[in-house]
Design a protein around this motif. Structure first.
Motif, PDB file in Angstrom:
ATOM      1  N   VAL A  95      13.938   9.237  77.033  1.00  0.00           N
ATOM      2  CA  VAL A  95      14.498   9.090  75.868  1.00  0.00           C
ATOM      3  C   VAL A  95      13.512  10.208  75.234  1.00  0.00           C
ATOM      4  CG1 VAL A  95      14.629   8.007  73.717  1.00  0.00           C
ATOM      5  CG2 VAL A  95      15.622   7.375  75.659  1.00  0.00           C
ATOM      6  N   LEU A  96      11.501   9.567  75.212  1.00  0.00           N
ATOM      7  CA  LEU A  96      11.074  10.335  74.641  1.00  0.00           C
ATOM      8  C   LEU A  96      10.368  11.689  75.158  1.00  0.00           C
ATOM      9  CD1 LEU A  96       8.012   6.725  74.190  1.00  0.00           C
ATOM     10  CD2 LEU A  96       9.951   7.992  72.556  1.00  0.00           C
ATOM     11  N   ASP A  97      10.731  11.540  76.263  1.00  0.00           N
ATOM     12  CA  ASP A  97      10.413  13.028  76.836  1.00  0.00           C
ATOM     13  C   ASP A  97      11.760  13.975  76.362  1.00  0.00           C
ATOM     14  OD1 ASP A  97       8.263  12.476  78.516  1.00  0.00           O
ATOM     15  OD2 ASP A  97       9.036  12.662  80.011  1.00  0.00           O
ATOM     16  N   GLU A  98      12.971  12.924  76.472  1.00  0.00           N
ATOM     17  CA  GLU A  98      14.001  14.872  75.893  1.00  0.00           C
ATOM     18  C   GLU A  98      13.368  14.821  74.916  1.00  0.00           C
ATOM     19  OE1 GLU A  98      17.020  16.654  76.530  1.00  0.00           O
ATOM     20  OE2 GLU A  98      15.805  15.406  77.828  1.00  0.00           O
ATOM     21  N   ALA A  99      13.576  13.524  73.459  1.00  0.00           N
ATOM     22  CA  ALA A  99      13.199  14.129  71.709  1.00  0.00           C
ATOM     23  C   ALA A  99      12.625  15.066  71.974  1.00  0.00           C
ATOM     24  CB  ALA A  99      12.874  12.705  71.287  1.00  0.00           C
ATOM     25  N   THR A 100      11.041  14.926  72.883  1.00  0.00           N
ATOM     26  CA  THR A 100      10.452  15.898  72.844  1.00  0.00           C
ATOM     27  C   THR A 100      10.571  17.485  72.871  1.00  0.00           C
ATOM     28  OG1 THR A 100       8.054  14.926  73.016  1.00  0.00           O
ATOM     29  CG2 THR A 100       7.985  16.897  73.325  1.00  0.00           C
ATOM     30  N   SER A 101      11.622  17.208  74.145  1.00  0.00           N
ATOM     31  CA  SER A 101      11.995  18.830  74.742  1.00  0.00           C
ATOM     32  C   SER A 101      13.467  19.638  74.285  1.00  0.00           C
ATOM     33  CB  SER A 101      12.781  18.025  76.227  1.00  0.00           C
ATOM     34  OG  SER A 101      11.924  17.741  77.322  1.00  0.00           O
ATOM     35  N   VAL A 102      14.084  18.508  73.352  1.00  0.00           N
ATOM     36  CA  VAL A 102      14.940  19.699  72.558  1.00  0.00           C
ATOM     37  C   VAL A 102      14.316  19.531  70.713  1.00  0.00           C
ATOM     38  CG1 VAL A 102      16.719  18.565  73.982  1.00  0.00           C
ATOM     39  CG2 VAL A 102      16.117  16.722  71.967  1.00  0.00           C
ATOM     40  N   GLY A 103      12.814  18.918  70.641  1.00  0.00           N
ATOM     41  CA  GLY A 103      12.752  18.780  69.570  1.00  0.00           C
ATOM     42  C   GLY A 103      13.240  17.716  68.095  1.00  0.00           C
ATOM     43  N   ALA A 104      13.906  16.832  69.180  1.00  0.00           N
ATOM     44  CA  ALA A 104      15.205  16.083  67.782  1.00  0.00           C
ATOM     45  C   ALA A 104      13.771  15.770  66.535  1.00  0.00           C
ATOM     46  CB  ALA A 104      14.756  14.541  68.678  1.00  0.00           C
ATOM     47  N   ASP A 105      14.757  15.201  65.619  1.00  0.00           N
ATOM     48  CA  ASP A 105      14.227  14.778  64.816  1.00  0.00           C
ATOM     49  C   ASP A 105      14.349  13.821  64.004  1.00  0.00           C
ATOM     50  OD1 ASP A 105      16.100  15.643  63.355  1.00  0.00           O
ATOM     51  OD2 ASP A 105      14.962  17.752  62.048  1.00  0.00           O
ATOM     52  N   LEU A 106      15.197  13.205  64.730  1.00  0.00           N
ATOM     53  CA  LEU A 106      15.851  11.422  64.754  1.00  0.00           C
ATOM     54  C   LEU A 106      16.444  11.249  66.384  1.00  0.00           C
ATOM     55  CD1 LEU A 106      17.014   9.534  63.013  1.00  0.00           C
ATOM     56  CD2 LEU A 106      18.731   9.986  62.194  1.00  0.00           C
ATOM     57  N   ILE A 107      15.702   9.614  66.481  1.00  0.00           N
ATOM     58  CA  ILE A 107      16.730   9.284  67.560  1.00  0.00           C
ATOM     59  C   ILE A 107      17.267   7.703  67.341  1.00  0.00           C
ATOM     60  CG2 ILE A 107      16.212   8.023  69.670  1.00  0.00           C
ATOM     61  CD1 ILE A 107      13.574   9.202  69.845  1.00  0.00           C
ATOM     62  N   VAL A 108      18.848   8.156  67.252  1.00  0.00           N
ATOM     63  CA  VAL A 108      20.070   6.628  66.470  1.00  0.00           C
ATOM     64  C   VAL A 108      19.808   6.288  68.400  1.00  0.00           C
ATOM     65  CG1 VAL A 108      21.386   6.232  65.834  1.00  0.00           C
ATOM     66  CG2 VAL A 108      20.547   8.081  64.790  1.00  0.00           C
ATOM     67  N   ARG A 130       7.837   2.111  68.650  1.00  0.00           N
ATOM     68  CA  ARG A 130       6.709   2.388  68.710  1.00  0.00           C
ATOM     69  C   ARG A 130       5.587   3.702  69.166  1.00  0.00           C
ATOM     70  NH1 ARG A 130       7.359  -2.888  70.126  1.00  0.00           N
ATOM     71  NH2 ARG A 130       6.685  -2.804  72.226  1.00  0.00           N
ATOM     72  N   TYR A 131       6.824   4.845  69.731  1.00  0.00           N
ATOM     73  CA  TYR A 131       5.665   5.915  70.817  1.00  0.00           C
ATOM     74  C   TYR A 131       6.525   7.129  70.515  1.00  0.00           C
ATOM     75  CZ  TYR A 131       3.433   2.709  72.987  1.00  0.00           C
ATOM     76  OH  TYR A 131       2.374   1.789  73.654  1.00  0.00           O
ATOM     77  N   ALA A 132       7.402   6.975  69.474  1.00  0.00           N
ATOM     78  CA  ALA A 132       8.028   8.235  69.352  1.00  0.00           C
ATOM     79  C   ALA A 132       8.039   9.019  68.005  1.00  0.00           C
ATOM     80  CB  ALA A 132       9.455   8.157  68.950  1.00  0.00           C
ATOM     81  N   THR A 133       7.464  10.443  68.672  1.00  0.00           N
ATOM     82  CA  THR A 133       6.729  11.231  67.334  1.00  0.00           C
ATOM     83  C   THR A 133       7.600  11.660  66.180  1.00  0.00           C
ATOM     84  OG1 THR A 133       7.764  13.531  68.739  1.00  0.00           O
ATOM     85  CG2 THR A 133       5.080  11.237  68.930  1.00  0.00           C
ATOM     86  N   CYS A 134       8.931  11.156  66.273  1.00  0.00           N
ATOM     87  CA  CYS A 134      10.003  11.400  65.425  1.00  0.00           C
ATOM     88  C   CYS A 134      10.697  10.191  64.796  1.00  0.00           C
ATOM     89  CB  CYS A 134      10.957  12.266  65.709  1.00  0.00           C
ATOM     90  SG  CYS A 134      12.217  11.453  67.184  1.00  0.00           S
ATOM     91  N   SER A 135      11.248  10.000  63.484  1.00  0.00           N
ATOM     92  CA  SER A 135      11.788   9.154  63.441  1.00  0.00           C
ATOM     93  C   SER A 135      12.769   8.229  63.989  1.00  0.00           C
ATOM     94  CB  SER A 135      13.015   9.632  61.920  1.00  0.00           C
ATOM     95  OG  SER A 135      11.867   9.847  61.025  1.00  0.00           O
ATOM     96  N   VAL A 136      13.601   7.276  64.303  1.00  0.00           N
ATOM     97  CA  VAL A 136      13.600   6.242  65.150  1.00  0.00           C
ATOM     98  C   VAL A 136      14.666   5.767  64.216  1.00  0.00           C
ATOM     99  CG1 VAL A 136      14.183   4.621  66.458  1.00  0.00           C
ATOM    100  CG2 VAL A 136      12.357   6.130  67.069  1.00  0.00           C
ATOM    101  N   LEU A 137      16.062   5.575  63.804  1.00  0.00           N
ATOM    102  CA  LEU A 137      16.745   4.533  63.534  1.00  0.00           C
ATOM    103  C   LEU A 137      17.696   3.748  64.305  1.00  0.00           C
ATOM    104  CD1 LEU A 137      18.509   3.482  60.954  1.00  0.00           C
ATOM    105  CD2 LEU A 137      20.065   5.433  61.640  1.00  0.00           C
ATOM    106  N   VAL A 138      17.623   2.601  64.413  1.00  0.00           N
ATOM    107  CA  VAL A 138      17.953   1.575  65.283  1.00  0.00           C
ATOM    108  C   VAL A 138      18.598   0.841  64.538  1.00  0.00           C
ATOM    109  CG1 VAL A 138      17.576  -0.917  66.715  1.00  0.00           C
ATOM    110  CG2 VAL A 138      15.628   1.232  66.282  1.00  0.00           C
ATOM    111  N   VAL A 139      20.015   0.952  65.387  1.00  0.00           N
ATOM    112  CA  VAL A 139      21.137   0.131  64.358  1.00  0.00           C
ATOM    113  C   VAL A 139      21.712  -0.997  65.597  1.00  0.00           C
ATOM    114  CG1 VAL A 139      23.579   0.909  63.968  1.00  0.00           C
ATOM    115  CG2 VAL A 139      22.043   2.563  64.355  1.00  0.00           C
ATOM    116  N   ARG A 140      22.072  -2.325  64.569  1.00  0.00           N
ATOM    117  CA  ARG A 140      22.072  -3.819  65.649  1.00  0.00           C
ATOM    118  C   ARG A 140      23.511  -3.809  65.306  1.00  0.00           C
ATOM    119  NH1 ARG A 140      17.830  -5.469  67.620  1.00  0.00           N
ATOM    120  NH2 ARG A 140      16.191  -5.678  66.060  1.00  0.00           N
ATOM    121  N   HIS A 141      23.661  -3.896  66.681  1.00  0.00           N
ATOM    122  CA  HIS A 141      25.090  -4.148  66.892  1.00  0.00           C
ATOM    123  C   HIS A 141      25.455  -5.905  66.235  1.00  0.00           C
ATOM    124  CE1 HIS A 141      28.902  -4.249  69.922  1.00  0.00           C
ATOM    125  NE2 HIS A 141      28.155  -5.224  69.713  1.00  0.00           N
TER     126      HIS A 141
END
Length: 141
Positions: A95-108, A130-141
């Motif tokens: 997930v972290l590698d893909e975020a970097t690859s696509v230039g994600a500025d948010l992981i949901v 903890r390790y993402a370089t972009c914002s992360v939004l954790v949505v609780r189920h």
């Protein structure tokens, strides 16, 4: 504000990931962002390799790609704004590698409710946060 949103999808529990996908769809429409769905396949343990068909990994990847394509189509996100990828390895690493690859500025992503075992071992969502370089939004189920 957000231009590229990454959404990890757990195909074994799509009900759990639906809130994250719905949230990403809303944000994508609001900010005219692209959405990338990712599914991470676990590596087949060596001790099980002799018990599964030789093309097991290929079959598993094709099945995951088809399932992600259906989820993308049913997401309500414009087809030109959504893409999918299947990767193999450790969930949070991929997930972290893909975020970097696509230039994600948010992981949901969604997360299970914390359990005692995750306080000691950590969860995939915890590692991503903890390790993402972009914002992360954790949505609780």
């Amino acid at each position: 504000m957000f231009k590229s949103i990454l959404v990890p999808i757990d195909l074994s529990d799509t009900d759990l990931t639906k809130p994250a996908l719905d949230t990403a769809a809303t944000l994508a429409k609001t900010y005219d962002a692209t959405v990338r769905l990712i599914n991470v396949l676990q590596m087949t343990p060596v001790m099980l390799a002799e018990y599964v068909p030789a093309d097991f990994d290929i079959q598993q990847r094709q099945s995951s790609e088809q399932a992600l394509a259906i989820i993308a189509k049913e997401s309500g996100i414009d087809a030109a704004k959504i893409s999918t990828v299947v990767r193999q390895g450790g969930v949070y690493h991929e997930v972290l590698d893909e975020a970097t690859s696509v230039g994600a500025d948010l992981i949901v992503m969604t997360s299970h409710r914390p359990a005692m075992r995750t306080y000691f071992l950590g969860s995939n969502a915890g590692h991503v946060v903890r390790y993402a370089t972009c914002s992360v939004l954790v949505v609780r189920h």
